[in-house]
Structures are given as structure tokens and as C-alpha cells.
Design an enzyme around this catalytic site. Structure first.
Site, short mmCIF file in Angstrom:
data_model
loop_
_atom_site.label_atom_id
_atom_site.label_comp_id
_atom_site.label_asym_id
_atom_site.label_seq_id
_atom_site.Cartn_x
_atom_site.Cartn_y
_atom_site.Cartn_z
N HIS A 101 0.88 -1.17 0.00
CA HIS A 101 0.00 0.00 0.00
C HIS A 101 0.92 1.22 0.00
O HIS A 101 2.00 1.17 0.59
CB HIS A 101 -0.82 0.13 1.28
CG HIS A 101 -1.74 -1.00 1.59
ND1 HIS A 101 -1.31 -2.15 2.19
CD2 HIS A 101 -3.09 -1.13 1.42
CE1 HIS A 101 -2.36 -2.95 2.37
NE2 HIS A 101 -3.44 -2.36 1.91
N ASP A 104 2.36 2.00 3.36
CA ASP A 104 3.30 1.03 3.95
C ASP A 104 4.72 1.48 3.69
O ASP A 104 5.65 1.12 4.42
CB ASP A 104 3.20 -0.37 3.30
CG ASP A 104 1.81 -0.96 3.37
OD1 ASP A 104 1.05 -0.58 4.26
OD2 ASP A 104 1.51 -1.81 2.50
N GLU A 232 -10.74 -7.18 -4.34
CA GLU A 232 -10.51 -8.18 -3.30
C GLU A 232 -11.77 -8.25 -2.43
O GLU A 232 -11.98 -7.40 -1.56
CB GLU A 232 -9.29 -7.77 -2.47
CG GLU A 232 -8.92 -8.80 -1.44
CD GLU A 232 -7.71 -8.36 -0.62
OE1 GLU A 232 -6.71 -7.91 -1.22
OE2 GLU A 232 -7.78 -8.46 0.61
N ASP A 338 -0.74 -12.31 2.54
CA ASP A 338 -1.36 -11.27 3.37
C ASP A 338 -1.58 -11.92 4.74
O ASP A 338 -2.69 -12.26 5.12
CB ASP A 338 -2.67 -10.81 2.75
CG ASP A 338 -3.22 -9.59 3.46
OD1 ASP A 338 -2.61 -9.18 4.45
OD2 ASP A 338 -4.25 -9.06 3.02
#
Ligand code: XLS
Ligand code: CA
Ligand code: CA
Length: 438
Positions: A101, A104, A232, A338
């Protein structure tokens, strides 16, 4: 370059008999499975956020793991230390992709112009690191759920100004994804949903989400992004109800708004189970619609009703996942972990144990799925189960050469149909066990 993960070697493949905790037991990158090396079947990716950022904080306590990597948190020096750590980590494990992201990568500033400047600086640094390696970006995304401005969503926000901030973040995240050569771009609609219908215009919000996605596609294509966009799906958490509830819902949405040519699914195991499905179900629904794009490879805890993002160890689930992937002819994306280590697993070495576990689980899943396909009993059973549609009246139904009148007459001529044949579930489950444990 200073070594960050001291005492951790490049992780070797040692085989199923090895008791070395820092070795793969099943992931043998070059082993050929169904004509292709494992590493090509399994393009693993490191999730920047969980691996390099998350320290184990939960609602009841602060970080247990120290992810400062020798730099002061919240600084650009720390952002760079995370890059150094990430690349050392990926190299030691043989992980060839990463996902991120925007926030991040760098600490978010109050002013988006400054955040973007920091993103330029860090992406230059990442590009430099990528040189001379075969590490690539799997997908990028924008975090449009953490900042308080997104409390009511991003594309679905009641505020047009917030919608513009979401657009600005997507634009920048797309720039970064293209700059880093990313294969895909993800929309996880973290807060694209509602808490109560009493204050929500669902139609208006869904139309706006679609508008934002169209704008993203238009911009992405204009800057040379040729990869897939991914939705997602997730049914709940953080919002009580999220619009991308599951694969079937997300696919319907994409078709309704004319986005289905540019988007595919990024299916997360733990989200599928939160939606009340199996992981395999959401993979199958995506695959039969030509929309199985990428996978967030983790698992949840079925005793809990929220997203625990655990490293996958369930070989049965991984096998059924790989069965779907092999049947679908592979992914356009890859397998992003993830997943995060549990709060009490706080050491740097635990990060390696976690990835070794995840990669070995999927390697086993691949081997077992290939064996299931080569064995052929399950596939043959399914094919035979529908045999009545291959000839006679069944073939006419399939080819559309009949009428309700004709079918009614046919039924009347039968009097009563024979029972449709046993589903043989228990037999098929025993075939799967036989493959798994022999
Ligand atoms: C959170 C999501 C998130 C997405 C990317 O539950 O899984 O991590 O993958 O925004
Ligand atoms: Ca998750
Ligand atoms: Ca995810």
C-alpha cells in the site's frame, strides 16, 4: 550493506526429512510439476504491511515485535531500512514479488504533496534495490481505509472532497505500480460499505465506487499500465457490510458497471471464509467467470468471526486451492502472503518460520493437487455425473434445441425418472485423503 537478519542464511530446500527449522521441506523452486517449475506455479509475494510494518499491536496491547530495523520509526531512514530489510528477506527466502500500500512505504504526512514526495524518494530507492535482482512488484494499492477521512469509505464516501483524496491516492499508487513494473493493481474496498442503512444511499454509493474505478482504469491505461485491476472481496470488517461481499457479488458489480474487461478477483482465503464460503468456493466462482486473477494466501480461524490473517498451514485447503488454480490454467497474478505472525511470535526469526510454513504449505498443496489431477478419479466422477446431458434429451437441453412443451412430453413418457445417481461424497473424500496421505 549491513545485514539485518543476522544468523539467518539463504533458506535451502532440504526435503521432507529435514528437521532444520530454517529449511524448506517441500518448496523446491526448480522441481518440475506438471511440466513447469514450482516457482512458476507459485509466484509468492511478500506483503509489505504485515511483514515489514506490523509489530503485533492489537486492540489490547502495543507492539511486541521490533520492526524498526535499526532506524527511528516514522522517518524516511526507517522507510529505507524497511526496504533494506524487505529485500534481504526476499532474497534469503527466494521470494520474487512484493505487494504494497502507498502508506506502507513511507510515513504519511499531513499534506498529500509531501506524502507524494516521500513516495517518489522511496520508489527511487526500491528501484535501485531491484536492479540486479529478479525481484518484482506483484501489485500495488492505496490505503483508503486507515486515515480518519475515510471513515465513511473512499469512493462511497458522502463527501466529494474525500472522493477526490481517494482519487489522488489511487493516481499516485498507480504511478508507483507502473514505476515498479507491477503486474496488478488492487482495490480492497476496506470501508466501502455501511454501518446502517438509515444513513446510506446504497445505489448512489455503488455508482460512485464504479465511477472511481472507471477513472482509475482510464488513468492507468493512459500511463501504460497493462496489467489487471483486482477487486478483493470481503463481506465485513471493518464495515458491518461491505459491498464487495464475495466473488459472486463483486463479479456482478463489475459486469453491471462495465468494468469486467479490466478487473479480475484477488481472492483472500480468510475473506472467503468470513463470507460463509470455503476458500475453494470463491476461487471456483472466480475461475468459471474467467476472473481468477490473484490470491492472498492466508487462513483464518474458524472459531473467530474476524480476519486473523494467519500464515496458511492447512494442507487440505491449499490442495483444493491449487486444484482450482491448476484447472484454471494458473493466475495472472500470484500468491501474496497477506498474513502476519501471531503476536507472541515476535522475533525476526519468526518472520522466516512464517514464510517457510506458508511456502511449504502451498508447495505441498501444488504437489497434492497435481497428484489429484493425475489420478483422475475425481475429475472422471464429475464428468460422468453429467453424462445424461451428452446424448438424447440432455444434449438437446444443452444445445438449446428443445422447448418446455417437448420436455414436458418427454417427462410424461417416462412416468417417473430414475434417481439421479449417488453423489458419492464420502468415496470422493476418501480419494482425497488417500492422495494427501500417501
Ligand atoms: C485487509 C485486506 C488488505 C488488502 C489490501 O483485510 O486483506 O490487506 O489485501 O488492502
Ligand atoms: Ca486480511
Ligand atoms: Ca488481503
Amino acid at each position: 550493506m549491513k545485514e539485518i537478519f543476522k544468523n539467518i542464511p539463504v533458506i535451502p530446500y532440504e526435503g521432507a526429512q529435514s528437521k532444520n527449522p530454517l529449511a524448506f521441506k517441500f518448496y523446491d523452486a526448480d522441481r518440475i510439476v506438471l511440466g513447469k517449475p514450482m516457482k512458476e506455479h507459485l509466484p509468492f509475494a511478500m506483503a509489505w504491511w504485515h511483514n515489514l510494518c506490523a509489530g503485533g499491536t492489537d486492540m489490547f496491547g502495543r507492539d511486541t515485535a521490533d520492526k524498526s530495523f535499526g532506524a527511528e520509526k516514522g522517518t524516511m531512514a526507517h522507510a529505507k531500512a524497511k526496504v533494506d530489510a524487505g529485500f534481504e528477506f526476499m532474497k534469503k527466502l527466494g521470494v520474487k514479488y512484493f505487494c504494497f500500500h502507498d502508506v506502507d512505504l513511507v510515513p504519511e504526512a499531513d499534506d498529500i504533496k509531501e506524502t507524494n514526495r516521500r513516495l517518489d524518494e522511496i520508489s527511487d530507492y526500491i528501484l535501485e534495490k531491484m536492479k540486479g535482482t529478479d525481484i518484482k512488484c506483484l501489485w500495488g494499492t492505496a490505503n483508503m481505509f486507515g486515515n480518519p477521512r475515510f471513515m465513511n469509505g473512499a469512493g462511497s464516501s458522502n463527501s466529494a472532497d474525500v472522493f477526490c483524496f481517494a482519487a489522488a491516492q489511487i493516481k499516485k499508487a498507480l504511478d508507483l505500480t507502473v514505476k515498479l513494473g507491477g503486474r496488478g493493481y488492487v482495490f480492497w474496498g476496506g470501508r466501502e460499505g455501511y454501518e446502517t442503512l438509515l444513513n446510506t444511499d446504497v445505489k448512489f454509493e455503488q455508482e460512485n465506487i464504479a465511477k472511481l474505478m472507471h477513472l482509475a482504469v482510464e488513468y492507468g491505461r493512459s500511463i501504460g499500465f497493462t496489467g489487471d485491476f483486482y477487486i478483493e472481496p470481503k463481506p465485513k470488517e471493518p464495515m458491518k457490510h461491505q459491498y464487495d461481499f464475495d466473488a459472486a457479488t463483486a463479479i456482478g458489480f463489475l459486469r453491471q458497471y462495465g468494468l469486467d474487461k479490466d478487473f479480475k478477483m484477488n481472492i483472500e482465503a480468510n475473506h472467503a471464509t468470513l463470507a460463509g464460503h470455503t476458500f475453494q468456493h470463491d476461487l471456483r466462482i472466480s475461475a468459471i467467470n474467467g476472473m481468477l486473477g490473484s490470491i492472498d494466501a492466508n487462513q483464518g480461524d474458524l472459531l473467530l468471526g474476524w480476519d486473523t490473517d494467519e500464515f496458511p498451514f492447512n494442507v487440505y485447503e491449499a490442495t483444493m486451492c491449487m486444484y482450482e488454480v491448476l484447472k484454471a490454467g494458473g493466475l495472472t497474478g500470484g500468491f501474496n502472503f497477506d498474513a502476519k505472525t501471531r503476536r507472541p511470535s515476535y522475533t525476526l526469526e519468526d518472520m522466516f518460520h512464517a514464510y517457510i510454513l506458508g511456502m511449504d504449505t502451498f508447495a505441498l498443496g501444488l504437489l497434492k493437487a497435481a497428484a489429484l489431477i493425475e489420478d483422475g478419479r475425481v475429475d472422471q466422477f464429475v464428468a460422468d455425473r453429467y453424462a445424461s446431458y451428452r446424448t438424447g434429451i440432455g444434449a438437446k437441453i444443452r444445445s438449446g434445441e428443445t422447448t418446455l412443451q417437448e420436455l414436458a412430453e418427454y417427462a410424461a413418457s417416462l412416468g417417473a425418472p430414475a434417481l439421479p445417481g449417488s453423489g458419492r461424497q464420502e468415496y470422493l473424500e476418501s480419494v482425497v485423503n488417500q492422495i494427501l496421505f500417501s
